[in-house]
Design an enzyme around this catalytic site. Structure first.
Site, PDB file in Angstrom:
ATOM      1  N   GLU A  18       0.819  -1.217   0.000  1.00  0.00           N
ATOM      2  CA  GLU A  18       0.000   0.000   0.000  1.00  0.00           C
ATOM      3  C   GLU A  18       0.849   1.263   0.000  1.00  0.00           C
ATOM      4  OE1 GLU A  18      -3.572  -0.416   2.148  1.00  0.00           O
ATOM      5  OE2 GLU A  18      -3.648   1.679   2.756  1.00  0.00           O
ATOM      6  N   ASP A 126      -2.745  -3.079   3.230  1.00  0.00           N
ATOM      7  CA  ASP A 126      -3.110  -3.133   4.650  1.00  0.00           C
ATOM      8  C   ASP A 126      -4.335  -4.026   4.828  1.00  0.00           C
ATOM      9  OD1 ASP A 126      -1.108  -1.369   4.954  1.00  0.00           O
ATOM     10  OD2 ASP A 126      -2.339   0.344   5.562  1.00  0.00           O
ATOM     11  N   ASP A 128      -7.290  -4.081   6.101  1.00  0.00           N
ATOM     12  CA  ASP A 128      -8.570  -3.509   6.510  1.00  0.00           C
ATOM     13  C   ASP A 128      -9.417  -3.352   5.248  1.00  0.00           C
ATOM     14  OD1 ASP A 128      -7.434  -1.352   5.206  1.00  0.00           O
ATOM     15  OD2 ASP A 128      -6.882  -0.315   7.040  1.00  0.00           O
ATOM     16  N   TYR A 344       4.851   4.285  12.184  1.00  0.00           N
ATOM     17  CA  TYR A 344       3.753   4.778  11.352  1.00  0.00           C
ATOM     18  C   TYR A 344       2.706   5.490  12.225  1.00  0.00           C
ATOM     19  CZ  TYR A 344       0.204   4.602   7.718  1.00  0.00           C
ATOM     20  OH  TYR A 344      -0.736   4.927   6.786  1.00  0.00           O
ATOM     21  N   CYS A 821     -31.370  44.312  32.367  1.00  0.00           N
ATOM     22  CA  CYS A 821     -30.309  43.375  32.750  1.00  0.00           C
ATOM     23  C   CYS A 821     -29.246  44.145  33.530  1.00  0.00           C
ATOM     24  CB  CYS A 821     -29.696  42.744  31.512  1.00  0.00           C
ATOM     25  SG  CYS A 821     -28.204  41.815  31.842  1.00  0.00           S
ATOM     26  N   CYS A 824     -25.970  44.088  30.927  1.00  0.00           N
ATOM     27  CA  CYS A 824     -25.915  44.821  29.663  1.00  0.00           C
ATOM     28  C   CYS A 824     -27.045  45.832  29.513  1.00  0.00           C
ATOM     29  CB  CYS A 824     -25.928  43.860  28.484  1.00  0.00           C
ATOM     30  SG  CYS A 824     -27.494  43.008  28.265  1.00  0.00           S
ATOM     31  N   CYS A 846     -31.576  37.884  31.284  1.00  0.00           N
ATOM     32  CA  CYS A 846     -31.409  38.785  30.152  1.00  0.00           C
ATOM     33  C   CYS A 846     -31.716  38.040  28.843  1.00  0.00           C
ATOM     34  CB  CYS A 846     -29.974  39.300  30.119  1.00  0.00           C
ATOM     35  SG  CYS A 846     -29.668  40.354  28.709  1.00  0.00           S
ATOM     36  N   CYS A 851     -25.566  37.731  25.891  1.00  0.00           N
ATOM     37  CA  CYS A 851     -25.456  38.102  27.305  1.00  0.00           C
ATOM     38  C   CYS A 851     -26.056  36.979  28.142  1.00  0.00           C
ATOM     39  CB  CYS A 851     -26.168  39.428  27.590  1.00  0.00           C
ATOM     40  SG  CYS A 851     -26.120  39.900  29.326  1.00  0.00           S
TER      41      CYS A 851
END
Length: 925
Positions: A18, A126, A128, A344, A821, A824, A846, A851
DNA sequence: GCAAGGTC
């Protein structure tokens, strides 16, 4: 291996690995480096090694070369490749071809030239599924020039002499099923990815003002079955944070200091959300502050070294220890691998084969100026430091865990990142073969007025692996000696407040963890998917944490509002299950492909019908351009009445591209007032007839024609109807189909609302339903894509029933009382808490986006205290010791109703504050 | 201009 070659005559065998490094290593092992020759192939990276070998008594002249991963790619046939060449939905069926791309042509030429000269082909890919698929690509190329080739597969899980010799003596045939599974994945990924990417890019790109720095490239709003769930994780966490409502809690802290040190005792209740209850318990402790030791336990504790290192762990640890991105980590690791310093780097394996010589790897490191002495001690049997590494439980059967392969004190060309990563790999390896750290732990429990507290002390007896693995620590703290029954007065006893915090944004390590658990991507590609989020402007990375951009959030929101879980990991998980079934022969490749693509096509068509959801979601964040982006459904229409929402424009009847009808405001998108009409309408024309009932007029009546089979018996196919509200026939038909009126001009889209997706628009009538349900059950018909063979819960295009994040967002908006609030200044709303201890209790929060500050409990505001929402008999979590506020005079009362303390501070008596804010709180000797 | 998977 069943077959033999050509008797005693030497045969020529083409071997293909591979990657070039495997071709080289295996050639070295098989030839024992005797008579090994190397020559150039057509590709500069893929050399050809030659040597003689005997396979089961058959003398062979071995030619060993390699590919570099996949040799082929799949692509749509030429006429479908241009974005505007076809409707994106055609990509679900467009012909696909597999071909060798330009940059792999030289490898193909090498294979063709060598295959012509050989009798056997041995595939060393490989072990797989992807490797098996590449094997078939190699077979296709080689067979095309030599149909007589005898084709074999070698199976090996590591590059160890004995295993390689064994592999070549036990050749089998390649596994078509494994390869089929990959073919399925490739085709599904391409068709779904390309169709949705083209659809959403062409729909939205020109319709909104995006100011992303694309460096002159076209903006692509891509969709992919891995990148979108990855984005989904980021968005979901962000929504969780936004939905978080901070809640105040209380805990009693106790400490005790002597000449021997300080013990910090934690309240074994953890913390309480009920202030009254906490105060009562604290008060009892203060009044009777003698602590009695009820338990002293001493035990040895071990802290184990990590498992051997695989790719994901390497990426996670580099991110945690060095704040190195996974993409950078893999680049640097690849460099180190290419130059031979580490093994690897793309491996799932986290356990060493029993055949690996673990000591040799340590011996090499003895020369290092920093960790060399540790390596020497590790090899000295008298130190007792060695321990065989643990098994992490993963094995990809292709590569060993990542470990150092060559000693280096640091190369001159290495960057800081190279140095850090090499050090991590070496130290991790040395840690893996070391004994665990040993600690002596003492747990002490005390009782103060019936409340239990505990403290932990630890001394480290032997650091062992922690000596070399400097990235981990194990906190130790000395506490005084205690004996059972001993009594003492605490040095401090305080009632501390805290506030619940939302979870943090996802770190790269968290994100990798989410992907790993959900099976999104592979160890070799996960970092690519993460990088794609930033490349596509879907997310940003700030201080190693990911936050969705407005674009990323809007796209997820759009699909979520349609009801699709395309942004969740389930689609990929289901595909992965099907791939497994194909690879073991439990499902046929063609069946899985057909079913999956049918379902995803149904999902695609439905998404296109509901594309307005995407528009609505993006409109929350972006300005519209004058261009429509292909969305023309709001351009023309016949006047029905004046818009009853914006009072500024007209409601007009329109026919959508899918043939269905709707009535919408001509001022869209500024006004999104809309009436969705039943899907059973085949034709609709606005007449000049004005309704005599509905006001404000005029409301023009509409001549409807319905499809006979889609309306209940007793209803006429033709109907002159009014949509102003007076028409019972229309109302009934709308209710049956789930359509109707919606005013979305002020509320951003969240959830399905009254807009029923098209699949619901042709519901059977009442009499037909039981029969239909029975049929559906018998045929297991998916109620979403209408395919048989699966139910909607198994449909690839799962609809979202469980919308926790969205429902949280929706639930958080149940208030109605304005208050500025404190952070803010934006207006706050009154909400209702839904936690165990405060269910039903009102609080102000708020509403400003960004916020979301918790302001206060409603019942903590002085003017409303007398009538607070909590009753006088609020019970504590401690059974008989209940207490609370009385409803009238604001005094604390016990469960029996006896006054306990006033509303002033019970520590100093000052009415200007409560005990938690008292400067004298805590009790000092 | 699109996916995800190999690897250089």
């Amino acid at each position: 291996m069943a077959a033999r070659g050509g008797g005693g005559r030497t045969i020529r065998v083409l071997n293909v690995a591979e990657k070039p490094s495997v071709a080289k290593t295996v050639s070295g092992i098989l030839s024992n480096n005797q008579g090994l020759r190397m020559r150039e192939g057509r590709s500069r990276y893929n050399k050809i090694f030659e040597f003689n070998y005997t396979i089961q008594g058959q003398p062979c002249q071995m030619m060993f070369t390699s590919v570099t991963g996949h040799l082929m790619e799949i692509e749509f046939e030429g006429r479908y490749r241009k974005w505007h060449s076809c409707d994106p939905v055609d990509l679900f069926e467009a012909p696909i071809q597999k071909h060798v791309p330009e940059d792999k042509l030289d490898i193909r030429r090498t294979l063709e030239e060598e295959a012509r000269k050989c009798q056997w082909l041995v595939l060393w890919l490989d072990c797989d599924r992807e490797g098996e698929n590449i094997a078939f690509e190699v077979v296709e190329v080689c067979s095309s020039v030599n149909s007589q080739l005898n084709i074999w597969r070698a199976h090996f899980s590591s590059l160890i002499d004995r295993e390689i010799h064994q592999a070549v003596q036990q050749l089998t045939r390649p596994n078509q099923l494994f390869s089929d599974a990959v073919d399925v994945r490739q085709e599904i990924d391409l068709r779904i990815g390309a169709s949705f990417t083209r659809f959403q890019t062409m729909l939205l790109k020109d319709a909104f003002v995006f100011n992303f720095p694309t460096d002159g490239r076209n903006l692509v709003l891509s969709y992919g079955p891995c990148q979108f769930p990855t984005l989904g994780f980021v968005v979901e966490r962000y929504w969780e944070i936004q939905a978080h409502e901070p809640e105040e809690f209380w805990k009693i802290q106790c400490s005790h200091t002597t000449d021997e040190g300080t013990a910090n005792f934690n309240w074994m209740r953890g913390h309480l959300f009920d202030y009254t209850c906490a105060v009562l318990l604290y008060e009892m402790c203060v009044q009777e502050p003698i602590a009695t030791v009820t338990k002293v336990r001493q035990q040895e504790k071990l802290k184990y070294p990590p498992h051997p290192l695989n790719t994901i762990e390497l990426e996670k640890r580099a991110s945690r220890y060095f704040r190195m991105s996974s993409e950078k980590t893999m680049k640097v690791a690849e460099d180190l691998y290419q130059s031979g310093f580490i093994s690897y780097p793309r491996t799932e394996t986290d356990s060493f084969s029993t055949r690996t010589d673990l000591h040799i790897l340590v011996q090499e490191q003895q020369a290092h100026p920093v960790w060399g002495p540790y390596a020497q001690r590790l090899l000295d049997p008298s130190s007792g430091l060695w321990r065989n590494p643990s098994n992490g439980g993963h094995d990809d059967k292709a590569h060993p865990p990542i470990h150092p392969t060559k000693f280096s004190p640091g190369e001159s060309g290495w960057s800081e990142d190279h140095k850090k990563l090499y050090e991590l790999v070496v130290r991790h390896y040395l840690a893996c073969v070391s004994q665990p750290a040993v600690g002596a732990e003492t747990t002490v429990e005390i009782d103060i007025a019936g409340e239990m507290f505990s403290a932990l002390g630890r001394t480290i007896v032997a650091k062992n692996y922690l000596e070399v693995y400097r990235f981990e620590s194990w906190g130790g703290s000395l506490i005084p000696n205690y004996t059972f029954g001993q009594q003492f007065t605490p040095t401090s006893l305080t009632l501390d407040s805290g506030i619940t915090r939302p979870p943090p944004l996802l770190s790269e390590s968290d994100l990798l963890d989410c992907m790993d658990k959900a099976g999104i991507g592979t160890d070799a590609t996960m970092h690519d998917h993460i990088k794609k989020l930033t490349d596509r402007f879907y997310a940003t990375k700030e201080a190693s944490h990911f936050k969705p951009t407005n674009l990323g959030e809007a796209l997820v929101m759009g699909y979520d509002d349609m009801g699709y879980e395309l942004w969740k990991p389930y689609l990929r998980s289901m595909m992965e299950e099907d791939m497994k079934a194909v690879s073991v022969g439990n499902k046929r490749k063609d069946d899985v492909l057909a079913t999956c693509l049918q379902q995803m096509k149904a999902c695609f068509l439905d998404a296109r019908v509901n594309k307005v959801k995407l528009f609505q979601a993006l409109e929350i964040f972006f300005d519209r351009t004058n261009r429509t982006g292909g969305d023309d459904q709001h351009n023309h229409g016949q006047l029905v009445r004046r818009c009853d929402v914006c009072h500024d424009s007209d409601l007009v009847l329109r026919k959508k591209p899918d043939g269905k009808f709707m009535i919408g405001c001509s001022a869209y998108p500024q006004c999104r007032n809309v009436i969705w009409l039943p899907g059973s309408i085949s034709e609709a024309v606005v007449t000049q007839t004005v309704c005599n009932t509905c006001t404000p007029g005029p409301v023009f009546k509409i001549e409807f024609t319905f499809r006979r089979l889609e309306i209940p018996p007793g209803f006429s196919v033709h109907h002159l109807g009014c949509v102003g509200g007076c028409d019972d026939v229309m109302r009934q038909l709308m209710e049956m189909s789930g359509s109707g009126h919606r005013n979305s001009s002020t509320t951003p889209a969240r959830g399905r609302g009254v807009t029923a997706p098209s699949r619901n628009n042709s519901q059977p009538n009442q009499q037909q339903q039981p029969q239909r349900q029975q049929q559906q059950q018998q045929q297991a018909t998916c109620s979403f894509c209408h395919q048989t063979g699966h139910s909607s819960s198994d449909c690839y295009s799962l609809t979202s029933q469980n919308r926790s994040a969205r429902s949280q967002r929706a639930n958080s908006n149940n208030g109605d009382s304005p208050l500025p609030c404190t952070t803010c200044g934006s207006p706050c709303v009154l909400k209702t808490a839904n936690t165990e201890s405060n269910r039903g209790r009102k609080f102000y929060s708020c509403q400003s986006q960004g916020c979301k500050f918790f302001v206060c409990w409603e019942d903590s505001i002085p003017t409303t205290r007398g009538g607070g929402s909590r009753s006088a008999t609020t019970t504590s979590r401690r059974g008989g010791r209940g207490g609370g506020q009385d409803g009238g005079n604001g005094r604390f009362v016990s469960a029996t109703g006896d006054p306990v303390s006033g509303r002033s501070c019970f520590i100093c008596g000052d009415p200007s504050h409560f005990a938690n804010a008292c400067p004298n709180r805590g009790m000092r000797n």
